[in-house]
Scaffold this motif. Structure first.
Motif, PDB file in Angstrom:
ATOM      1  N   THR A  74       0.859  -1.476   0.252  1.00  0.00           N
ATOM      2  CA  THR A  74      -0.073   0.079  -0.011  1.00  0.00           C
ATOM      3  C   THR A  74       1.011   1.551   0.106  1.00  0.00           C
ATOM      4  OG1 THR A  74      -0.302  -0.256   2.028  1.00  0.00           O
ATOM      5  CG2 THR A  74      -1.924  -0.896   1.565  1.00  0.00           C
ATOM      6  N   SER A  75       0.475   2.407  -0.313  1.00  0.00           N
ATOM      7  CA  SER A  75       1.439   3.998  -0.211  1.00  0.00           C
ATOM      8  C   SER A  75       1.356   4.349   0.856  1.00  0.00           C
ATOM      9  CB  SER A  75      -0.046   4.648  -0.847  1.00  0.00           C
ATOM     10  OG  SER A  75      -0.456   4.704  -1.594  1.00  0.00           O
ATOM     11  N   GLN A  79       5.358   4.408   1.829  1.00  0.00           N
ATOM     12  CA  GLN A  79       5.897   5.862   2.411  1.00  0.00           C
ATOM     13  C   GLN A  79       6.673   5.896   3.789  1.00  0.00           C
ATOM     14  OE1 GLN A  79       4.420   9.519   1.625  1.00  0.00           O
ATOM     15  NE2 GLN A  79       6.768   9.329   2.932  1.00  0.00           N
ATOM     16  N   LYS A  97      12.155   3.999  -5.277  1.00  0.00           N
ATOM     17  CA  LYS A  97      10.848   3.904  -5.479  1.00  0.00           C
ATOM     18  C   LYS A  97      10.716   3.735  -7.183  1.00  0.00           C
ATOM     19  CE  LYS A  97       8.458   7.325  -5.248  1.00  0.00           C
ATOM     20  NZ  LYS A  97       7.562   7.786  -6.067  1.00  0.00           N
ATOM     21  N   GLY A 101       8.011   0.613  -9.088  1.00  0.00           N
ATOM     22  CA  GLY A 101       6.400   1.461  -9.817  1.00  0.00           C
ATOM     23  C   GLY A 101       6.710   0.736 -11.148  1.00  0.00           C
ATOM     24  N   ASN A 117      -0.937   0.809  -8.945  1.00  0.00           N
ATOM     25  CA  ASN A 117       0.540   1.681  -8.555  1.00  0.00           C
ATOM     26  C   ASN A 117       0.244   2.121  -7.041  1.00  0.00           C
ATOM     27  OD1 ASN A 117       3.083   2.012  -8.634  1.00  0.00           O
ATOM     28  ND2 ASN A 117       3.578   2.205 -10.156  1.00  0.00           N
ATOM     29  N   PRO A 118       0.538   1.841  -6.247  1.00  0.00           N
ATOM     30  CA  PRO A 118       0.971   2.149  -4.779  1.00  0.00           C
ATOM     31  C   PRO A 118       2.193   3.554  -5.131  1.00  0.00           C
ATOM     32  CG  PRO A 118       1.488  -0.153  -5.122  1.00  0.00           C
ATOM     33  CD  PRO A 118       1.170   0.175  -6.415  1.00  0.00           C
ATOM     34  N   CYS A 119       2.975   3.604  -5.937  1.00  0.00           N
ATOM     35  CA  CYS A 119       4.219   4.618  -5.934  1.00  0.00           C
ATOM     36  C   CYS A 119       3.463   5.720  -6.613  1.00  0.00           C
ATOM     37  CB  CYS A 119       5.142   3.852  -6.466  1.00  0.00           C
ATOM     38  SG  CYS A 119       5.611   2.666  -5.774  1.00  0.00           S
ATOM     39  N   ASP A 120       2.526   4.989  -6.866  1.00  0.00           N
ATOM     40  CA  ASP A 120       2.171   7.062  -7.695  1.00  0.00           C
ATOM     41  C   ASP A 120       1.761   8.131  -6.924  1.00  0.00           C
ATOM     42  OD1 ASP A 120       2.323   6.417 -10.436  1.00  0.00           O
ATOM     43  OD2 ASP A 120       0.265   5.365 -10.206  1.00  0.00           O
ATOM     44  N   ALA A 121       1.063   7.360  -5.042  1.00  0.00           N
ATOM     45  CA  ALA A 121       0.079   8.261  -4.072  1.00  0.00           C
ATOM     46  C   ALA A 121       1.865   9.113  -3.850  1.00  0.00           C
ATOM     47  CB  ALA A 121      -0.406   7.712  -3.263  1.00  0.00           C
ATOM     48  N   VAL A 122       3.090   8.333  -3.457  1.00  0.00           N
ATOM     49  CA  VAL A 122       3.873   8.822  -2.094  1.00  0.00           C
ATOM     50  C   VAL A 122       5.017   9.963  -3.220  1.00  0.00           C
ATOM     51  CG1 VAL A 122       6.145   8.219  -0.465  1.00  0.00           C
ATOM     52  CG2 VAL A 122       3.802   6.501  -1.466  1.00  0.00           C
TER      53      VAL A 122
END
Length: 326
Positions: A74-75, A79, A97, A101, A117-122
């Motif tokens: 998860t994001s 994080q 990271k 992604g 992709n949970p990396c997009d929000a970080v």
């Protein structure tokens, strides 16, 4: 699954069998990375230098996320990783990271990952520019020092890198085939960008000096920069001399502080007067400005003040600007 000592083709074949049997839900991040590294997207479409970078980034990702189900990432977890890793190594955290992604996006398009992709929000960690501007006197002092030590090719490499804003690997890759009537063809290995750097007397002199040096060896490769054996330099061999002479120059008080070969690109772009993006060949202006360490020169605001006191040296008293106008 493939054995631990399986070849890339065997790993890829195992992936195809696994996907056909719809067992993707059993994949871990380690599996995902293995499949990505065995895929044509990695083996055929990425440059060797990029592959080496990705392999290096994967090691930390495997340590932290390797045993997890990709869909469980998860994001907030990413994080937490960024906060811990990025506190001391922000650049490495950002690259790792980004790699994760890329692998997650690759896996999603092939049915191995179900989540977005949970990396997009970080957001990436703030990075310092890195490197430094080399002063003119430092450049000249070390350039001359290299000459006294007989490292003419390193002198020529300095000149080419500085005059052309070229990366080390692109300078070392230059051959006689890159010499054109109008200039020197620079092909950026990192981006594939091709530029002909037009001749200047100084650039022409550096190329001619390199071609006339180390010509006694029986084996002569077409490289412009050649070692004593007549062959082109490897980056390891070139850097070994550079680092050794930098240390010696510092100890001999020739320079006050060491600088990297890559810092010559910072100096070049900073010294260039004109369109730095076009000059350097970067895809974006922000990438070019990342290397530019010259402060912007901007005009100051020139607006008259209203109702202020104006001092007249030839008068005893001050009068306001409003009185002056009347």
């Amino acid at each position: 699954m493939a054995d631990s000592d399986a070849s890339r083709s065997e790993v890829w074949a195992a992936y195809e069998r696994w996907q056909t049997n719809q067992q993707a839900t059993d994949a871990t991040v380690n599996d995902l990375i293995d499949f990505y590294f065995a895929s044509p997207q990695y083996t055929q479409h990425l440059k060797p230098s990029t592959q080496r970078d990705y392999d290096r980034y994967s090691k930390r990702i495997r340590q932290v996320f390797g045993a997890m189900d990709p869909d469980a990432i998860t994001s907030p977890l990413i994080q937490m990783f960024m906060d811990a890793r990025g506190s001391k190594h922000p650049t490495a955290a950002n690259r790792e990271k980004t790699f994760l992604g890329i692998v997650m996006t690759w896996g999603k398009s092939r049915g191995l990952v179900n989540i977005s992709n949970p990396c997009d929000a970080v957001k990436p960690m703030p990075e310092s520019p890195g490197g430094r501007y080399v002063e003119d006197w430092e450049y000249e002092a070390f350039w001359k020092y290299l000459g006294t030590k007989g490292h003419v090719m390193h002198q020529c490499a300095m000149e080419i890198a500085y005059l052309c804003a070229a990366r080390q690997q692109d300078v070392l890759a230059l051959s006689k085939n890159h010499i054109r009537e109008e200039g020197l063809l620079i092909i950026q290995a990192k981006t594939g960008k091709q530029q002909i750097k037009l001749w200047s007397p100084r650039l022409r002199e550096a190329i001619d000096l390199a071609l006339s040096t180390n010509t006694h060896a029986k084996i002569q490769t077409p490289h412009i920069l050649r070692g004593r054996t007549g062959r082109g330099y490897t980056r390891t061999g070139f850097n070994a001399v550079w680092q050794r002479e930098q240390r010696a120059a510092l100890e001999g008080d020739v320079i006050k502080k060491r600088f990297r070969f890559h810092d010559l690109k910072i100096k070049s772009i900073s010294d260039f007067e004109g369109d730095t993006q076009r000059f350097s060949g970067h895809k974006t202006r922000s990438m070019a400005e990342h290397y530019n360490r010259t402060p912007d020169q901007v005009v100051t605001l020139n607006k008259a003040r209203i109702g202020t006191t104006v001092w007249h040296p030839d008068e005893k008293d001050k009068v306001s600007s409003d009185q002056e106008d009347s």
